[in-house]
Write a protein that holds these residues in place. Sequence first.
Motif, PDB file in Angstrom:
ATOM      1  N   SER A 138       0.830  -1.207   0.000  1.00 27.24           N
ATOM      2  CA  SER A 138       0.000   0.000   0.000  1.00 27.24           C
ATOM      3  C   SER A 138       0.866   1.258   0.000  1.00 27.24           C
ATOM      4  O   SER A 138       0.559   2.235  -0.668  1.00 27.24           O
ATOM      5  CB  SER A 138      -0.945   0.002   1.207  1.00 27.24           C
ATOM      6  N   LEU A 139       1.964   1.222   0.726  1.00 28.27           N
ATOM      7  CA  LEU A 139       2.787   2.438   0.859  1.00 28.27           C
ATOM      8  C   LEU A 139       3.670   2.682  -0.357  1.00 28.27           C
ATOM      9  O   LEU A 139       3.907   3.829  -0.751  1.00 28.27           O
ATOM     10  CB  LEU A 139       3.682   2.349   2.107  1.00 28.27           C
ATOM     11  N   THR A 140       4.179   1.593  -0.950  1.00 24.82           N
ATOM     12  CA  THR A 140       5.199   1.777  -2.004  1.00 24.82           C
ATOM     13  C   THR A 140       4.775   1.240  -3.371  1.00 24.82           C
ATOM     14  O   THR A 140       5.442   1.497  -4.360  1.00 24.82           O
ATOM     15  CB  THR A 140       6.519   1.044  -1.632  1.00 24.82           C
ATOM     16  N   GLY A 141       3.698   0.457  -3.419  1.00 28.13           N
ATOM     17  CA  GLY A 141       3.294  -0.140  -4.699  1.00 28.13           C
ATOM     18  C   GLY A 141       4.121  -1.373  -5.032  1.00 28.13           C
ATOM     19  O   GLY A 141       3.928  -1.982  -6.078  1.00 28.13           O
ATOM     20  N   THR A 142       5.093  -1.724  -4.177  1.00 30.62           N
ATOM     21  CA  THR A 142       5.933  -2.902  -4.447  1.00 30.62           C
ATOM     22  C   THR A 142       6.044  -3.718  -3.166  1.00 30.62           C
ATOM     23  O   THR A 142       5.600  -3.275  -2.099  1.00 30.62           O
ATOM     24  CB  THR A 142       7.377  -2.504  -4.838  1.00 30.62           C
ATOM     25  N   ILE A 143       6.631  -4.911  -3.293  1.00 26.83           N
ATOM     26  CA  ILE A 143       6.885  -5.632  -2.042  1.00 26.83           C
ATOM     27  C   ILE A 143       8.378  -5.690  -1.743  1.00 26.83           C
ATOM     28  O   ILE A 143       8.829  -6.438  -0.902  1.00 26.83           O
ATOM     29  CB  ILE A 143       6.277  -7.055  -2.038  1.00 26.83           C
ATOM     30  N   GLN A 144       9.138  -4.860  -2.511  1.00 30.06           N
ATOM     31  CA  GLN A 144      10.558  -4.748  -2.170  1.00 30.06           C
ATOM     32  C   GLN A 144      10.829  -3.314  -1.747  1.00 30.06           C
ATOM     33  O   GLN A 144      10.740  -2.408  -2.574  1.00 30.06           O
ATOM     34  CB  GLN A 144      11.433  -5.087  -3.369  1.00 30.06           C
ATOM     35  N   SER A 145      11.108  -3.125  -0.511  1.00 33.56           N
ATOM     36  CA  SER A 145      11.391  -1.761  -0.036  1.00 33.56           C
ATOM     37  C   SER A 145      12.156  -1.894   1.259  1.00 33.56           C
ATOM     38  O   SER A 145      12.215  -2.973   1.844  1.00 33.56           O
ATOM     39  CB  SER A 145      10.077  -1.009   0.195  1.00 33.56           C
ATOM     40  N   PRO A 146      12.710  -0.781   1.717  1.00 31.72           N
ATOM     41  CA  PRO A 146      13.336  -0.828   3.040  1.00 31.72           C
ATOM     42  C   PRO A 146      12.269  -1.130   4.092  1.00 31.72           C
ATOM     43  O   PRO A 146      11.072  -1.235   3.772  1.00 31.72           O
ATOM     44  CB  PRO A 146      13.886   0.583   3.220  1.00 31.72           C
ATOM     45  N   GLY A 147      12.666  -1.209   5.327  1.00 33.10           N
ATOM     46  CA  GLY A 147      11.762  -1.542   6.434  1.00 33.10           C
ATOM     47  C   GLY A 147      10.476  -0.727   6.381  1.00 33.10           C
ATOM     48  O   GLY A 147      10.505   0.507   6.337  1.00 33.10           O
ATOM     49  N   VAL A 148       9.358  -1.435   6.384  1.00 30.73           N
ATOM     50  CA  VAL A 148       8.089  -0.762   6.149  1.00 30.73           C
ATOM     51  C   VAL A 148       7.707   0.152   7.311  1.00 30.73           C
ATOM     52  O   VAL A 148       7.084   1.205   7.111  1.00 30.73           O
ATOM     53  CB  VAL A 148       6.990  -1.810   5.822  1.00 30.73           C
ATOM     54  N   PHE A 149       8.116  -0.199   8.522  1.00 35.01           N
ATOM     55  CA  PHE A 149       7.756   0.670   9.659  1.00 35.01           C
ATOM     56  C   PHE A 149       8.615   1.935   9.672  1.00 35.01           C
ATOM     57  O   PHE A 149       8.160   2.998  10.075  1.00 35.01           O
ATOM     58  CB  PHE A 149       7.832  -0.115  10.972  1.00 35.01           C
ATOM     59  N   ASP A 150       9.846   1.802   9.183  1.00 32.01           N
ATOM     60  CA  ASP A 150      10.677   3.013   9.015  1.00 32.01           C
ATOM     61  C   ASP A 150      10.040   3.936   7.980  1.00 32.01           C
ATOM     62  O   ASP A 150       9.945   5.149   8.162  1.00 32.01           O
ATOM     63  CB  ASP A 150      12.079   2.633   8.526  1.00 32.01           C
ATOM     64  N   LEU A 151       9.607   3.323   6.872  1.00 29.46           N
ATOM     65  CA  LEU A 151       9.011   4.132   5.803  1.00 29.46           C
ATOM     66  C   LEU A 151       7.746   4.836   6.284  1.00 29.46           C
ATOM     67  O   LEU A 151       7.538   6.016   6.007  1.00 29.46           O
ATOM     68  CB  LEU A 151       8.645   3.241   4.609  1.00 29.46           C
ATOM     69  N   LEU A 152       6.940   4.083   6.997  1.00 34.01           N
ATOM     70  CA  LEU A 152       5.679   4.657   7.491  1.00 34.01           C
ATOM     71  C   LEU A 152       5.964   5.844   8.410  1.00 34.01           C
ATOM     72  O   LEU A 152       5.304   6.882   8.325  1.00 34.01           O
ATOM     73  CB  LEU A 152       4.873   3.564   8.206  1.00 34.01           C
TER      74      LEU A 152
END
Length: 473
Positions: A440-454
């Motif tokens: 939902s946040l990035t449109g991908t399932i490869q990203s840095p730590g999702v809680f950091d991004l949020l």
Amino acid sequence: MKASTQAVRVRFAPSPTGHLHIGGLRSALFNWLFARHQGGTYLLRVEDTDLVRSTKGYLDSQLSSLAWAGIVSDEPVVYQMSRVDEHLAQAKQLMRENKAYPCFCAPRDADDVVSSLEAGFGQKYDRTCRDKAYTEEDLQKPHCVRFRLPNNLEQVKFYDQIRGDIVTKGEYFDDFVIIRRDGSPIYNFCVVVDDIFMKITHIIRGEDHIPNTPKQVLLYEALGATPPLFAHLPLILGKDGSKMSKRDAAVSVEEYRAQGFMPEALINYLVRLGWSHGDQEIFTATELISSFTLEGVGKKGSIFDAKKLEWLNGIYLRQVSSERVLQAIGSMNQKMVDELTAAWGEERCIALIKLYKERTVTLVDLVNQILALAVPAQTFDLALIAKWRNERSPLLMSNFADALKETADLSHDNLLRLANAVCDAQGEKLVHLAQMLRLSLTGTIQSPGVFDLLGILGKKEGLLRMNGLQPLL
Ligand code: GLU
């Protein structure tokens, strides 16, 4: 630092007839490191006498590539073109001393440059004018100036710091041209006059210059100077073992800068092409300076390995601070920094760089990913959703959204704690929520730590993006 009887002075002498080649940068680097290690002086001489092929654009590009790499002259740059009067004066002096003479013969090619070295045996100048008397008036007629080879020259020998003695038989030379018919001095002559003027002690350059060196040694002797020490560096090779070309990989420093390589990574990569210090691969600048010696330079050419360069760039990205990465992005392309800061503001930009640099290979990838994150995904990959969702996903996401609305603490640890609590309540594994969140946040399932991004995206934007995925779950 080694004690040395004569202060070391070295130079890099590029011709501005193209962008700086990575082989050129390696020569500059070896000269610079040698000077730093010896407590000497590194100089830049721009060999801009080829008026047809030299351009201001290439000059600016080469200077900018060198500055980007941090290899900067310790004294004002010498422009060879500004020294032409001195080259001509030195040629006149050689003529006065009968070590050079005017040649009025018909040109043997367009600029009289052909000598036995270029043309092969059997085409030597026949010495018609070598012993002819001439007057000042004669010098008004078209002529070139030839170097008078010493009589009965058996051989020219010089010691190469990398290859040992290099001997060329006397029969290989003829009375070569030093001043062309159009009045312009030839490369070998300018180089020697300038290297004497600049008090160069060591000439470190590519092995493609080995054929020039014996002629230069003869000229040093004629000009009454002791030749400097020579070190000819092995070639950089392509995969098939021939000289590296565009077919193998990008050849100009500009291209590596534009592709998003950090100068420190490119330098670290290039230094190992032809030089080694045990099996150490990664060096700080200080380590390079303290360990660089010509003894570490091998004779064999080294194959350019683009994958290794990428690996090193990744290592440097992880090693250096986010502030340094932002600065490196600026020296690659200031517009990218403007775009990044317009999208995120400087503080969030630094925070995002910190997350993304852990997992990217080039600065360009890094910038593209951070810019892409600024725009919420317009579409989602349904196959990915299908892979990671289950019947509890909508509830997990909405429960987590509720928890998020209630909290003021957007730290990684707190968001993780909330997510774990939501999952535990449903007897679900964290990964199902984390992957949906990531999507939902990035449109991908490869990203840095999702809680950091949020945490960086913030509550409002985070909730908006999570909401965007809900209808598809
Ligand atoms: N200008 C020459 C070149 O670009 C280098 C001359 C030298 O290093 O002696 O190949």
